[in-house]
Design an enzyme around this catalytic site. Structure first.
Site, PDB file in Angstrom:
ATOM      1  CG  HIS B  62      -0.333   0.046   2.538  1.00  0.00           C
ATOM      2  ND1 HIS B  62       0.549  -0.905   3.004  1.00  0.00           N
ATOM      3  CD2 HIS B  62      -0.452   0.955   3.540  1.00  0.00           C
ATOM      4  CE1 HIS B  62       0.928  -0.593   4.234  1.00  0.00           C
ATOM      5  NE2 HIS B  62       0.345   0.543   4.576  1.00  0.00           N
ATOM      6  CG  HIS B  64      -0.198   4.353   4.747  1.00  0.00           C
ATOM      7  ND1 HIS B  64      -0.989   3.628   5.599  1.00  0.00           N
ATOM      8  CD2 HIS B  64      -0.960   5.400   4.316  1.00  0.00           C
ATOM      9  CE1 HIS B  64      -2.186   4.202   5.688  1.00  0.00           C
ATOM     10  NE2 HIS B  64      -2.193   5.277   4.903  1.00  0.00           N
ATOM     11  CG  ASP B  66       4.850   2.727   7.337  1.00  0.00           C
ATOM     12  OD1 ASP B  66       3.986   3.166   6.561  1.00  0.00           O
ATOM     13  OD2 ASP B  66       4.582   1.950   8.269  1.00  0.00           O
TER      14      ASP B  66
END
Lengths: 304, 304
Positions: B62, B64, B66
């Protein structure tokens, strides 16, 4: 309130296990500045135990990855840590659109304001000023639009000589401000007390110039004249002068020439190409021209 | 030709000095896969002495930060190292536009093709297949569109039993292919030589499932059924179940439940919240439900 520079990384292009890409943490007159932000800068800041959350101004030289790929992660971590203070980011035109594209797709919603100050001038300009510090751009010559940055402390206040001052009850606390600024004090009888009797000298203001990445460029000399510390890239040794010219970089010998012409007090080299295993060769080449040359020590603060 | 997983980082959200954000290097049947690519992944790959340049397929769960902020730097380094082989990047819809914006502003011109395979389905789908390996998505439930990935070796060839084979001059080298695939051999006189006499068993194919980030989600159980190794996020302990639900994460207890329901052989936990200093608490909680649970060992290859 001394000024300290911590080099967080000085590697060129590809980060290695040993050294991180370009980023520097400058603490000047209690202001915390970040200069460039290569990948992994936030971890380097942690390692350096730098005042992470006090960084309110980030200066990006140019948009090549090894100078900017750590910025999205740093801003994202600021958000996760609950930052509320606005963050100022200075960098080439385009940095805002790029960062906003990243924020959009990664759904990074800042709880704080990120103010982008986009640069496009080819002339040096003052881009930051408060009561104690000024920052100027140093237009450089790279493959992509690029600026170095000059950080200058403003002249500091003189120190009160309380032993002398206490001899004159006429001098009140409200007069101290003028004394610190160098003014003489006139007694009621008209006698002039010279300022240098009532105060001692202020520390001289210091300056720091960051110059990476660039071809050998003499036009920066007047901008950085008499700088206390110059960090200048030296990607290659001078036998690869043509390669340096082609890729938009400087040789160690040329960096030393710039330092000498600018009458810098000290020079730190960096941004070495990965082809060199031992950085001592850069020092040897530069010291011939400018003896006060040093190698960068990653994560070790240097007092300017 | 064993399958090895190297966890390059398993930290959630903010990288620390100790542990890197999510990234894993999977070597399966001589294919090198990278799963997620948090900031600093390229340096973690170096530290792990992973076959850096053999990575031809990158799977991003995904968008995000991180899990993806290391991707621009990795691709940029591939270019600087002169890569020519095309690179396949699998990830959520939007990854192409984001990466292309970054390439544009940083003037990263690849000398090799980056092929984006954008995902948007809510159902598991086969996204990669060659003669030895298959990869399927595992739709997850996070705050943003997110997939885990299931990596499966295909059934392997049986081993020739040359001692037996040499007794029958009628069996020629061109017959070996069929024998390895389990076929019997029929002699000219009509006698059937059973395959299990002429060959010995193949190694069983192994499978690996990567599941991060997600809420507790039973719908993944049939997809990962009987998996040899399951990596499942466990951001919180179960006393913070509500927090896990709210932020789109799983507790250690729930991850263990998933492993038990799926009859996984082993479970590795990861993606721990920074609020926990000692990861042993995750292991204690999960082992109550699923004893074959392990903590991630950063940079240490695990044989699956």
């Amino acid at each position: 309130m001394s000024t300290y520079l911590t080099i967080l990384g000085f590697n060129s292009a590809i980060p290695t296990v040993k050294s991180a890409p370009t980023a520097q943490f400058l603490e000047m007159e209690e202001r915390c500045f970040l200069i460039d932000c290569g990948e992994g800068t936030q971890v380097q800041l942690r390692k350096a135990k730098a005042k992470f959350s006090k960084i309110n101004h980030i200066f990006i030289s140019h948009l090549h990855g090894d100078h900017v790929f750590g910025l999205p992660g740093l801003i994202s971590s600021f958000r996760l840590l609950g930052r509320e203070t606005p963050l100022n980011v200075y960098g080439p035109k385009g940095i805002k659109a790029m960062m906003e594209a990243i924020f959009k797709y990664t759904e990074t919603y800042q709880g704080f304001e990120v103010i982008f100050h986009e640069l496009s001038s080819k002339n040096s300009e003052k881009i930051f000023e408060d009561n104690r510090v000024e920052v100027y751009t140093i237009p450089l010559d790279h493959r992509i639009y690029c600026n170095g940055y000059l950080f200058k402390e403003k002249p500091k206040e003189r120190h009160l000589n309380m032993k002398e001052i206490s001899k004159y009850p006429e001098i009140e606390i409200c007069d101290y401000h003028n004394l610190k600024r160098g003014k003489d004090f006139i007694l009621k009888d008209g006698y002039v007390l010279k300022n240098e009797v009532l105060t001692t000298a202020a520390e001289p203001p210091v300056s720091y110039a960051f110059c990476s990445d660039t071809r050998y460029l003499e036009s920066i000399v007047p901008i950085i004249k008499n700088v206390d510390l110059l960090y200048h890239e030296a990607t290659f040794l001078h036998d690869l002068k043509e390669m340096a010219e082609y890729t938009g970089h400087t040789t160690a010998l040329e960096a030393a020439k710039i330092a000498r012409k600018a009458k810098a007090k000290k020079l730190i080299l960096g941004h070495f190409s990965n082809r060199y295993a031992d950085y001592q060769v850069f020092l040897n080449e530069a010291c011939e021209i400018f003896p006060e040359t040093y190698l960068p020590q990653q994560l070790e603060p240097v007092k300017i």
